[in-house]
Design an enzyme around this catalytic site. Sequence first.
Site, mmCIF file in Angstrom:
data_model
loop_
_atom_site.group_PDB
_atom_site.id
_atom_site.type_symbol
_atom_site.label_atom_id
_atom_site.label_comp_id
_atom_site.label_asym_id
_atom_site.label_seq_id
_atom_site.Cartn_x
_atom_site.Cartn_y
_atom_site.Cartn_z
ATOM 1 N N ASP A 67 0.757 -1.266 -0.032
ATOM 2 C CA ASP A 67 -0.015 -0.034 0.015
ATOM 3 C C ASP A 67 0.852 1.265 0.140
ATOM 4 O O ASP A 67 2.174 1.385 0.354
ATOM 5 C CB ASP A 67 -0.683 0.145 1.179
ATOM 6 C CG ASP A 67 -0.237 -0.194 2.479
ATOM 7 O OD1 ASP A 67 0.921 -0.429 2.697
ATOM 8 O OD2 ASP A 67 -1.171 -0.923 3.394
ATOM 9 N N ASN A 136 -8.062 -2.677 14.012
ATOM 10 C CA ASN A 136 -9.378 -3.207 13.803
ATOM 11 C C ASN A 136 -9.387 -4.203 12.521
ATOM 12 O O ASN A 136 -10.385 -4.444 12.034
ATOM 13 C CB ASN A 136 -10.046 -1.964 13.231
ATOM 14 C CG ASN A 136 -9.334 -1.458 11.624
ATOM 15 O OD1 ASN A 136 -8.354 -1.847 11.129
ATOM 16 N ND2 ASN A 136 -9.755 -0.055 11.165
ATOM 17 N N HIS A 138 -7.413 -4.665 9.897
ATOM 18 C CA HIS A 138 -7.067 -4.336 8.494
ATOM 19 C C HIS A 138 -6.076 -4.923 8.191
ATOM 20 O O HIS A 138 -5.108 -5.056 9.071
ATOM 21 C CB HIS A 138 -7.233 -2.768 8.150
ATOM 22 C CG HIS A 138 -6.026 -2.147 8.632
ATOM 23 N ND1 HIS A 138 -6.011 -0.628 9.313
ATOM 24 C CD2 HIS A 138 -4.760 -1.960 8.620
ATOM 25 C CE1 HIS A 138 -5.199 -0.176 9.415
ATOM 26 N NE2 HIS A 138 -4.134 -1.019 9.092
ATOM 27 N N GLU A 143 -9.789 -1.716 4.985
ATOM 28 C CA GLU A 143 -10.418 -1.518 6.440
ATOM 29 C C GLU A 143 -11.869 -2.473 6.605
ATOM 30 O O GLU A 143 -12.060 -2.901 5.570
ATOM 31 C CB GLU A 143 -10.879 0.139 6.435
ATOM 32 C CG GLU A 143 -9.808 0.905 6.274
ATOM 33 C CD GLU A 143 -8.966 1.060 7.366
ATOM 34 O OE1 GLU A 143 -8.984 0.098 8.464
ATOM 35 O OE2 GLU A 143 -8.517 2.154 7.833
HETATM 36 C C1 GLP Z 1 -0.767 0.600 8.583
HETATM 37 C C2 GLP Z 1 -0.021 -0.331 7.408
HETATM 38 C C3 GLP Z 1 -0.483 -1.728 7.615
HETATM 39 C C4 GLP Z 1 0.167 -2.224 8.773
HETATM 40 C C5 GLP Z 1 -0.556 -1.465 9.980
HETATM 41 C C6 GLP Z 1 0.082 -1.842 11.491
HETATM 42 O O1 GLP Z 1 -2.069 0.754 8.450
HETATM 43 N N1 GLP Z 1 -0.961 -0.017 6.086
HETATM 44 O O2 GLP Z 1 0.124 -2.601 6.703
HETATM 45 O O3 GLP Z 1 0.069 -3.653 9.045
HETATM 46 O O4 GLP Z 1 -0.591 -0.213 9.942
HETATM 47 O O5 GLP Z 1 1.213 -1.088 11.605
HETATM 48 P P1 GLP Z 1 1.989 -1.289 12.908
HETATM 49 O O6 GLP Z 1 2.979 -2.534 12.591
HETATM 50 O O7 GLP Z 1 2.708 -0.007 13.004
HETATM 51 O O8 GLP Z 1 1.041 -1.713 14.053
#
Ligand code: GLP
Length: 243
Positions: A67, A136, A138, A143
């Site tokens: 992404d 959540n 995702h 989402e």
């Molecule tokens: C973002 C990214 C996800 C990632 C998520 C969790 O939203 N788009 O790919 O898994 O954050 O991030 P973290 O590892 O900092 O908790």
Amino acid sequence: MKLYRASNYEALSRIAANLMAAQITLKPDSVIGLATGSTPIGLYDGLAAKYAAGDLDFSRVTTVNLDEYRGLPAGHEQSYSHFMHSHLFDRINLPKDRCFLPDGTCADAEAECRRYEALIESLGGVDMQLLGIGHNGHIGFNEPAEAFARDTNCVTLTRRTLEANQRFFRSIDEVPKQAFTMGIGTIMKARKILMLITGADKAEALAAAFCGPITPAMPASILQLHPDVTLVADEAALAQYHV
Ligand code: GLP
């Protein structure tokens, strides 16, 4: 699903680096799907260390990221492109023209989604897709929704995601409201999934994703249907995982 229980984040990162290194060693021209967020940083450090030690060669690897924020100028220090360069790409011998992300600056969102989906197809699909998880549930930026998104799409981020990601910006108002993300269908087409989950604050999401119903309200739950998922999680994240 194969589960590796790690005692802490360091162990999780070491296991993940070993698994990804094994993939690249066994298939040097692997197409690797990469993720951002704080979770994979230890894995990226581990891969860079293996490269520095002469134990791993990225010269034939291709990467595609899950992404990218929409609308951040190229080179913005919070863009996922910048993140990937500083945490991994600039530290290894991955050819710079073999690492792909959605183009967050593309004005025509639909065209960019189609281009990215076609690009992944043209590479022959993803051999190993790395995933983290949002609070959540995702994955990528898919989402909670009423239906699973199939292909790469442009999403509007939820308030909860904006709040979670504001720590990287000066204020929540600066967090981009939209992002490009591989779809759930894109992710599910990867031949292998490597998912990393760390910390007590992800325990609820982990349990809901792997023990609860398969529903687009919990996007990661679709992984229960994937034939080759490896979950590497630490004890704190596994606190509510009872099977
Ligand atoms: C973002 C990214 C996800 C990632 C998520 C969790 O939203 N788009 O790919 O898994 O954050 O991030 P973290 O590892 O900092 O908790």
